[in-house]
Design an enzyme around this catalytic site. Structure first.
Site, PDB file in Angstrom:
ATOM      1  N   TYR A 142       0.822  -1.213   0.000  1.00  0.00           N
ATOM      2  CA  TYR A 142       0.000   0.000   0.000  1.00  0.00           C
ATOM      3  C   TYR A 142       0.858   1.266   0.000  1.00  0.00           C
ATOM      4  CZ  TYR A 142      -4.674  -1.969   0.665  1.00  0.00           C
ATOM      5  OH  TYR A 142      -5.882  -2.596   0.486  1.00  0.00           O
ATOM      6  N   LYS A 193       3.032 -15.576   1.471  1.00  0.00           N
ATOM      7  CA  LYS A 193       3.384 -16.428   0.341  1.00  0.00           C
ATOM      8  C   LYS A 193       4.897 -16.632   0.398  1.00  0.00           C
ATOM      9  CE  LYS A 193       1.354 -17.497  -3.059  1.00  0.00           C
ATOM     10  NZ  LYS A 193       0.872 -18.856  -3.440  1.00  0.00           N
ATOM     11  N   ASP A 226      -3.119 -18.084  -0.058  1.00  0.00           N
ATOM     12  CA  ASP A 226      -4.141 -18.643  -0.954  1.00  0.00           C
ATOM     13  C   ASP A 226      -4.835 -19.831  -0.288  1.00  0.00           C
ATOM     14  OD1 ASP A 226      -1.730 -20.058  -1.130  1.00  0.00           O
ATOM     15  OD2 ASP A 226      -2.015 -20.601  -3.237  1.00  0.00           O
ATOM     16  N   ASP A 250      -6.381  -7.336   3.525  1.00  0.00           N
ATOM     17  CA  ASP A 250      -7.491  -6.654   2.859  1.00  0.00           C
ATOM     18  C   ASP A 250      -8.398  -7.688   2.202  1.00  0.00           C
ATOM     19  OD1 ASP A 250      -8.941  -4.415   1.804  1.00  0.00           O
ATOM     20  OD2 ASP A 250      -7.936  -4.732  -0.120  1.00  0.00           O
ATOM     21  N   ASP A 254     -12.240  -9.286   3.671  1.00  0.00           N
ATOM     22  CA  ASP A 254     -13.501  -9.229   2.922  1.00  0.00           C
ATOM     23  C   ASP A 254     -14.110 -10.624   2.805  1.00  0.00           C
ATOM     24  OD1 ASP A 254     -13.434  -6.480   2.450  1.00  0.00           O
ATOM     25  OD2 ASP A 254     -14.037  -6.705   0.358  1.00  0.00           O
TER      26      ASP A 254
HETATM   27  C1  IPM Z   1     -10.451  -1.473   3.573  1.00  0.00           C
HETATM   28  C2  IPM Z   1     -10.674  -0.767   2.266  1.00  0.00           C
HETATM   29  C3  IPM Z   1      -9.529   0.208   2.063  1.00  0.00           C
HETATM   30  C4  IPM Z   1      -8.256  -0.608   1.953  1.00  0.00           C
HETATM   31  C5  IPM Z   1      -9.696   1.160   0.857  1.00  0.00           C
HETATM   32  C6  IPM Z   1     -10.962   1.969   0.966  1.00  0.00           C
HETATM   33  C7  IPM Z   1      -8.511   2.060   0.697  1.00  0.00           C
HETATM   34  O1  IPM Z   1     -10.784  -1.698   1.240  1.00  0.00           O
HETATM   35  O2  IPM Z   1     -10.386  -0.781   4.612  1.00  0.00           O
HETATM   36  O3  IPM Z   1     -10.357  -2.693   3.571  1.00  0.00           O
HETATM   37  O4  IPM Z   1      -7.933  -1.164   0.890  1.00  0.00           O
HETATM   38  O5  IPM Z   1      -7.554  -0.724   2.969  1.00  0.00           O
HETATM   39 MG    MG Z   2     -10.849  -3.710   1.881  1.00  0.00          MG
END
Ligand code: IPM
Ligand code: MG
Length: 370
Positions: A142, A193, A226, A250, A254
């Protein structure tokens, strides 16, 4: 006068709508629990871009540094999608993480009993699920240099990002994960990884060293990222704390959130180092993001923002009892059959943001009277 300084950053999309419900809980805490805050509100994301030309103005950074805790809504939306890369609303959250040194992003994925059918996985696979993802959040790809798009000798455009981690960056977030595991089921799964990436090799080595030297009592397992994604979908309950880099965290967070079937229910905390003064910068935000498709309609689920406030009470102020009150109130409302659209199930009553917020307040009132 309260000495607890709270910075509230509603941001964009559904952020302001769900934050409005939390403000009612903040007021309730002051009136009924004698837990009061000096609340300041600030601009971030698209809202800040429109007002000041920057997605994260210096005044917001200064206020965040000054505050004891930051309660963040969400940023982004179609209105700002076409802006240059260095003006994205997302820079709002990225700059805050970086400038406040918020390196440990804690993302719980919990399946509440009343919502076990909301998951796309079979109820037996997810019933009672309680995972904590600890994502590194100020380093890695990042922020790594070099980065950018340039043109190579053959006239081809080339995009570059750099995954880079120092051993200290790995060690400090690993400590957060091990520490948390001790308060939970005592197991850390560290992901990387190491079979492909040099930074992954170092990640694995440093996590092992920190484990051996400081946390030998905690169970440690290494897993390729993975494979972790696959295992999360097939046997999620094997996990307790999952440790991951910024990028893998990240993605995995999700995925873990989707397992619960209810993004609108999940809070998160992002913590900095404890400073010599004892103060620790911290930001709390729901996982769901700005949800532009439902923004402004009064239908968003305020629960994740409420639960983020509960995390704030627990982590930044040690107010465990108040945190549990909010968590219990949210669960009661669900058990009572109210549902916002995102978690709607057959036979339940569908309500909007304000009714859900009101119901949570009423449960708080009842619970604290007991
Ligand atoms: C998260 C989001 C952020 C990230 C974005 C909005 C920059 O996806 O907080 O997971 O990638 O960290
Ligand atoms: Mg995210």
């Amino acid at each position: 006068m309260s000495n607890k300084k709270l910075l509230v950053l509603p941001g964009d999309g559904i952020g302001p709508e769900v934050m409005a419900e939390v403000r009612r809980v903040v007021d309730w805490m002051g009136a009924r629990r004698a837990v009061s805050f000096a609340v300041q509100e600030g601009l971030v994301g698209g809202a800040a871009l429109d007002a000041t030309g920057s997605p994260c103005p210096d005044s917001t950074v200064a206020a965040a540094k000054e505050a004891d805790a930051v309660l963040f809504g969400s940023v982004g939306g179609p209105k700002w999608d076409k802006l240059p890369f260095d003006q994205r609303p997302e820079l709002g959250i990225l700059r805050l993480r970086k400038e406040l040194g918020l390196f440990a992003n804690l993302r719980p994925a919990v399946v509440l009993d009343p919502l076990v059918d909301a998951s796309s996985l079979k109820p037996d696979v997810v019933r009672g699920l309680d995972i904590m993802i600890v994502r590194e959040s100020t380093g890695g790809i990042y922020f790594g240099e070099p980065r950018g798009v340039s043109v190579n000798a053959a006239g081809q455009r080339v995009g570059v990002d750099t995954e880079v981690y120092s051993e200290e960056e790995i060690a400090r977030v690993a400590r957060v994960a091990f520490d948390l595991a001790r308060k939970r089921r005592n197991k850390v799964t560290s992901t990387e990884k190491a079979n492909v990436m040099q930074s992954g090799r170092l990640w694995r080595a440093v996590v092992s060293e920190v484990h051996a030297a400081e946390f030998p009592d905690v169970e440690l397992e290494h897993m390729y990222a993975d494979n972790a994604a696959m295992q999360l979908c097939s046997r999620p309950k094997q996990f307790d704390v999952i440790l991951a880099s910024n990028l893998f965290g990240d993605v995995l967070s999700d995925l873990a959130a989707a397992l619960t079937g209810s993004l609108g229910m999940l809070p998160s905390a992002t913590l900095g180092a404890v400073q010599p003064s004892g103060k620790r910068h911290a930001l709390y935000e729901p996982i769901h993001g700005s949800a532009p498709d439902i923004a402004g309609k009064g239908v968003a689920n305020p629960s994740a923002q409420m639960l983020s406030f509960a995390m704030l009470l627990r982590w930044s102020f040690g107010l465990e009892e108040e945190a549990r009150l909010i968590e219990a109130a949210v669960e009661k409302v669900l058990a009572g059959g109210l549902r916002t659209a995102d978690i709607m199930q057959a036979g339940m009553a569908r309500v909007g943001t304000a009714v859900m917020g009101e119901a949570i307040l009423r449960e708080l009132e009842k619970l604290s009277a007991n």
